[in-house]
Design a protein around this motif. Structure first.
Motif, PDB file in Angstrom:
ATOM      1  N   ILE A   1     -40.311  74.445  20.920  1.00  0.00           N
ATOM      2  CA  ILE A   1     -39.816  73.219  21.128  1.00  0.00           C
ATOM      3  C   ILE A   1     -38.902  73.091  22.447  1.00  0.00           C
ATOM      4  O   ILE A   1     -37.782  73.509  22.272  1.00  0.00           O
ATOM      5  CB  ILE A   1     -39.021  72.487  20.013  1.00  0.00           C
ATOM      6  N   ALA A   2     -39.500  72.934  23.773  1.00  0.00           N
ATOM      7  CA  ALA A   2     -38.843  73.083  24.880  1.00  0.00           C
ATOM      8  C   ALA A   2     -37.500  71.864  24.864  1.00  0.00           C
ATOM      9  O   ALA A   2     -37.813  70.914  24.187  1.00  0.00           O
ATOM     10  CB  ALA A   2     -39.456  72.643  26.127  1.00  0.00           C
ATOM     11  N   PRO A   3     -36.622  72.092  25.671  1.00  0.00           N
ATOM     12  CA  PRO A   3     -35.331  71.254  25.588  1.00  0.00           C
ATOM     13  C   PRO A   3     -35.856  69.914  26.147  1.00  0.00           C
ATOM     14  O   PRO A   3     -36.630  69.728  27.033  1.00  0.00           O
ATOM     15  CB  PRO A   3     -34.202  71.866  26.606  1.00  0.00           C
ATOM     16  N   ALA A   4     -35.446  68.849  25.218  1.00  0.00           N
ATOM     17  CA  ALA A   4     -35.699  67.560  25.498  1.00  0.00           C
ATOM     18  C   ALA A   4     -34.902  66.404  24.996  1.00  0.00           C
ATOM     19  O   ALA A   4     -34.140  66.702  24.048  1.00  0.00           O
ATOM     20  CB  ALA A   4     -37.398  67.219  25.025  1.00  0.00           C
ATOM     21  N   VAL A   5     -34.875  65.241  25.476  1.00  0.00           N
ATOM     22  CA  VAL A   5     -33.938  64.378  24.884  1.00  0.00           C
ATOM     23  C   VAL A   5     -34.698  63.546  24.175  1.00  0.00           C
ATOM     24  O   VAL A   5     -35.637  62.938  24.402  1.00  0.00           O
ATOM     25  CB  VAL A   5     -33.342  63.358  26.210  1.00  0.00           C
ATOM     26  N   LYS A   6     -34.087  63.191  22.715  1.00  0.00           N
ATOM     27  CA  LYS A   6     -34.823  62.563  21.912  1.00  0.00           C
ATOM     28  C   LYS A   6     -33.713  61.440  21.392  1.00  0.00           C
ATOM     29  O   LYS A   6     -32.869  61.701  20.871  1.00  0.00           O
ATOM     30  CB  LYS A   6     -35.195  63.218  20.614  1.00  0.00           C
ATOM     31  N   GLU A   7     -34.085  59.928  21.544  1.00  0.00           N
ATOM     32  CA  GLU A   7     -33.055  58.934  21.369  1.00  0.00           C
ATOM     33  C   GLU A   7     -33.626  58.274  20.034  1.00  0.00           C
ATOM     34  O   GLU A   7     -32.320  57.915  19.195  1.00  0.00           O
ATOM     35  CB  GLU A   7     -33.281  57.866  22.465  1.00  0.00           C
ATOM     36  N   ILE A   8     -34.517  58.493  19.376  1.00  0.00           N
ATOM     37  CA  ILE A   8     -35.119  57.793  18.292  1.00  0.00           C
ATOM     38  C   ILE A   8     -34.918  58.741  17.063  1.00  0.00           C
ATOM     39  O   ILE A   8     -34.959  59.798  17.053  1.00  0.00           O
ATOM     40  CB  ILE A   8     -36.483  57.486  18.291  1.00  0.00           C
ATOM     41  N   ILE A   9     -34.191  58.207  16.116  1.00  0.00           N
ATOM     42  CA  ILE A   9     -33.798  59.111  14.827  1.00  0.00           C
ATOM     43  C   ILE A   9     -35.002  58.690  13.820  1.00  0.00           C
ATOM     44  O   ILE A   9     -35.285  57.623  13.425  1.00  0.00           O
ATOM     45  CB  ILE A   9     -32.619  58.366  14.136  1.00  0.00           C
ATOM     46  N   ASN A  10     -35.616  59.885  13.431  1.00  0.00           N
ATOM     47  CA  ASN A  10     -36.669  59.933  12.280  1.00  0.00           C
ATOM     48  C   ASN A  10     -35.910  60.109  10.867  1.00  0.00           C
ATOM     49  O   ASN A  10     -35.025  60.823  10.680  1.00  0.00           O
ATOM     50  CB  ASN A  10     -37.560  60.967  12.572  1.00  0.00           C
ATOM     51  N   LYS A  11     -36.373  59.073  10.002  1.00  0.00           N
ATOM     52  CA  LYS A  11     -35.690  59.136   8.625  1.00  0.00           C
ATOM     53  C   LYS A  11     -36.697  59.185   7.418  1.00  0.00           C
ATOM     54  O   LYS A  11     -36.313  59.805   6.338  1.00  0.00           O
ATOM     55  CB  LYS A  11     -34.884  57.854   8.389  1.00  0.00           C
ATOM     56  N   ASN A  12     -37.914  59.166   7.852  1.00  0.00           N
ATOM     57  CA  ASN A  12     -38.947  59.136   6.558  1.00  0.00           C
ATOM     58  C   ASN A  12     -39.910  60.109   6.761  1.00  0.00           C
ATOM     59  O   ASN A  12     -40.988  60.411   6.232  1.00  0.00           O
ATOM     60  CB  ASN A  12     -39.798  57.734   6.542  1.00  0.00           C
ATOM     61  N   GLY A  13     -39.481  61.541   7.744  1.00  0.00           N
ATOM     62  CA  GLY A  13     -40.390  62.579   8.024  1.00  0.00           C
ATOM     63  C   GLY A  13     -41.430  62.316   8.992  1.00  0.00           C
ATOM     64  O   GLY A  13     -41.674  61.384   9.443  1.00  0.00           O
ATOM     65  N   MET A  14     -41.903  63.672   9.328  1.00  0.00           N
ATOM     66  CA  MET A  14     -42.956  63.948  10.505  1.00  0.00           C
ATOM     67  C   MET A  14     -44.303  63.835   9.880  1.00  0.00           C
ATOM     68  O   MET A  14     -44.889  64.200  10.922  1.00  0.00           O
ATOM     69  CB  MET A  14     -42.479  64.866  11.392  1.00  0.00           C
ATOM     70  N   GLY A  15     -44.376  63.829   8.737  1.00  0.00           N
ATOM     71  CA  GLY A  15     -45.728  64.083   8.237  1.00  0.00           C
ATOM     72  C   GLY A  15     -46.000  65.401   7.180  1.00  0.00           C
ATOM     73  O   GLY A  15     -45.929  66.653   7.438  1.00  0.00           O
ATOM     74  N   ALA A  16     -46.020  64.958   5.921  1.00  0.00           N
ATOM     75  CA  ALA A  16     -45.865  65.990   4.982  1.00  0.00           C
ATOM     76  C   ALA A  16     -47.366  66.613   4.864  1.00  0.00           C
ATOM     77  O   ALA A  16     -48.336  66.209   5.179  1.00  0.00           O
ATOM     78  CB  ALA A  16     -45.858  65.328   3.618  1.00  0.00           C
ATOM     79  N   HIS A  17     -47.164  67.884   4.478  1.00  0.00           N
ATOM     80  CA  HIS A  17     -48.292  68.900   4.722  1.00  0.00           C
ATOM     81  C   HIS A  17     -47.970  70.113   3.649  1.00  0.00           C
ATOM     82  O   HIS A  17     -46.802  70.571   3.452  1.00  0.00           O
ATOM     83  CB  HIS A  17     -48.658  69.307   5.940  1.00  0.00           C
ATOM     84  N   PRO A  18     -49.175  70.716   3.460  1.00  0.00           N
ATOM     85  CA  PRO A  18     -49.150  72.019   2.316  1.00  0.00           C
ATOM     86  C   PRO A  18     -48.902  73.386   3.233  1.00  0.00           C
ATOM     87  O   PRO A  18     -49.440  73.325   4.353  1.00  0.00           O
ATOM     88  CB  PRO A  18     -50.223  71.868   1.537  1.00  0.00           C
ATOM     89  N   HIS A  19     -48.436  74.469   2.594  1.00  0.00           N
ATOM     90  CA  HIS A  19     -48.711  75.751   2.835  1.00  0.00           C
ATOM     91  C   HIS A  19     -48.862  76.656   1.605  1.00  0.00           C
ATOM     92  O   HIS A  19     -48.454  76.249   0.503  1.00  0.00           O
ATOM     93  CB  HIS A  19     -47.243  76.398   3.676  1.00  0.00           C
ATOM     94  N   ARG A  20     -49.385  77.595   1.867  1.00  0.00           N
ATOM     95  CA  ARG A  20     -49.558  78.749   0.951  1.00  0.00           C
ATOM     96  C   ARG A  20     -49.722  80.110   1.482  1.00  0.00           C
ATOM     97  O   ARG A  20     -50.192  80.269   2.670  1.00  0.00           O
ATOM     98  CB  ARG A  20     -50.821  78.388   0.312  1.00  0.00           C
ATOM     99  N   GLY A  21     -49.205  81.176   1.252  1.00  0.00           N
ATOM    100  CA  GLY A  21     -49.461  82.748   1.511  1.00  0.00           C
ATOM    101  C   GLY A  21     -48.205  82.916   2.708  1.00  0.00           C
ATOM    102  O   GLY A  21     -48.533  84.061   3.353  1.00  0.00           O
ATOM    103  N   ILE A  22     -47.594  82.144   3.170  1.00  0.00           N
ATOM    104  CA  ILE A  22     -46.547  82.358   4.121  1.00  0.00           C
ATOM    105  C   ILE A  22     -45.165  81.973   3.957  1.00  0.00           C
ATOM    106  O   ILE A  22     -44.896  81.357   2.932  1.00  0.00           O
ATOM    107  CB  ILE A  22     -46.751  81.803   5.416  1.00  0.00           C
ATOM    108  N   ALA A  23     -44.355  82.384   4.776  1.00  0.00           N
ATOM    109  CA  ALA A  23     -43.097  81.767   4.903  1.00  0.00           C
ATOM    110  C   ALA A  23     -42.752  81.007   6.117  1.00  0.00           C
ATOM    111  O   ALA A  23     -43.036  81.745   7.263  1.00  0.00           O
ATOM    112  CB  ALA A  23     -41.710  82.909   4.631  1.00  0.00           C
TER     113      ALA A  23
END
Length: 291
Positions: free
Chosen positions: A42-64
């Protein structure tokens, strides 16, 4: 003897709102470096908006998964009930193991005066025996990341994963692995020797750097040969530079990656999807740090 460079690339860029995401690994030359099979910058960028409800739930398996935030705040919640926030310089590590669903928020750091966001997400492939383990999570704040000054007032080094001299990360090692953040002052240099058959790559953040006598540009991913040798980093600029150096022993088991899953066979990938759709990974119930 200095290690030879295998290749360099600037990856592929995707914009996500105000954020610029650079997919560095896998790339057209390599699918993995040691146990590392994925890297988004994630390259340096200005972000004004605050996220509170997540960016998108998703699964994982087999990794860390490993998130290292240079600037900003990262909030984590998952279906195993884990919840944590890290701030600039902190690390979130999550072992997906047999399967987990996670989500998070990436915002500017309220503990600083900056609204800049910058960071990395890695996926670390687990050995087959560890893919069958229960999920786990660690939140490591910046003050807990092992760090030491380099000789001759050259800068400092942080150990995000693995070991360097007397420094050891809290993150478990399931194979020989390392992720180092090297910060060099103007006109200084740093060298490290790696054993034979150790895979290694460097990522340059926002400045050009000399690696083993060749200059590479900011934003480049540089992989080195597997022969034993030295990696020398020189800062010939008038400002400080930051380099991430990572890798480890070769992952010799089969690697089958599809979507958010990294397994050892196509059959295991199919089972990972089936278990997810059958609800076996659970669901996120804790997004505010409360049960």
């Amino acid at each position: 003897m200095k290690k030879q460079t295998s290749f360099s690339t600037k990856g592929n860029r995707t914009n996500l709102g105000p954020l610029s995401i650079n997919r560095m690994l896998p790339n057209r030359y390599a699918s993995k470096v040691g146990p590392f099979v994925f890297l988004d910058y994630i390259a340096p960028a200005v972000k004004e908006i605050i996220n509170k409800n997540g960016m998108g739930a998703h699964p994982h398996r087999g990794i860390a998964t490993l998130t290292y935030i240079l600037q900003g705040e990262e909030e984590h919640f998952d279906s195993a009930g884990n919840y944590a926030k890290i701030h600039s310089g902190g690390v979130q590590w999550m072992k997906a193991g047999t399967g987990i669903v996670h989500d998070g928020n990436l915002n500017y750091d309220p503990e600083t005066n900056s609204k800049i966001i910058q960071g990395f997400q890695f996926w670390i492939n687990l050995p087959a025996k560890n893919k069958a383990e229960k999920p786990a999570h660690l939140a490591i704040q910046a003050s807990e990341v092992p760090q030491k000054a380099l000789p001759n007032e050259s800068g400092w080094i942080k150990v995000i994963v693995g070991n360097y001299e007397e420094l050891s990360s809290k993150i478990p090692n399931y194979s020989e692995q390392f992720l180092l953040h090297i910060h060099l002052e103007a006109g200084k240099q740093f060298s490290i020797s790696l054993n034979d058959k150790i895979e290694a790559a460097a990522f340059l953040t926002t400045q050009n750097v000399i690696l083993n006598d060749a200059e590479f540009e900011a934003g480049e991913f540089v992989e080195f040969s597997r022969k034993a040798g030295e990696i020398e980093i020189k800062n010939t600029a008038q400002t400080t530079v930051d380099v991430l150096l990572f890798g480890g022993e070769e992952y010799t088991e089969p690697v089958i990656a599809e979507g958010p899953f990294v397994m050892n066979s196509k059959k295991e990938i199919v089972l990972a999807y089936e278990d997810f759709y059958n609800g076996k990974y659970g669901e996120i119930k804790n997004k505010k740090g409360k049960a």
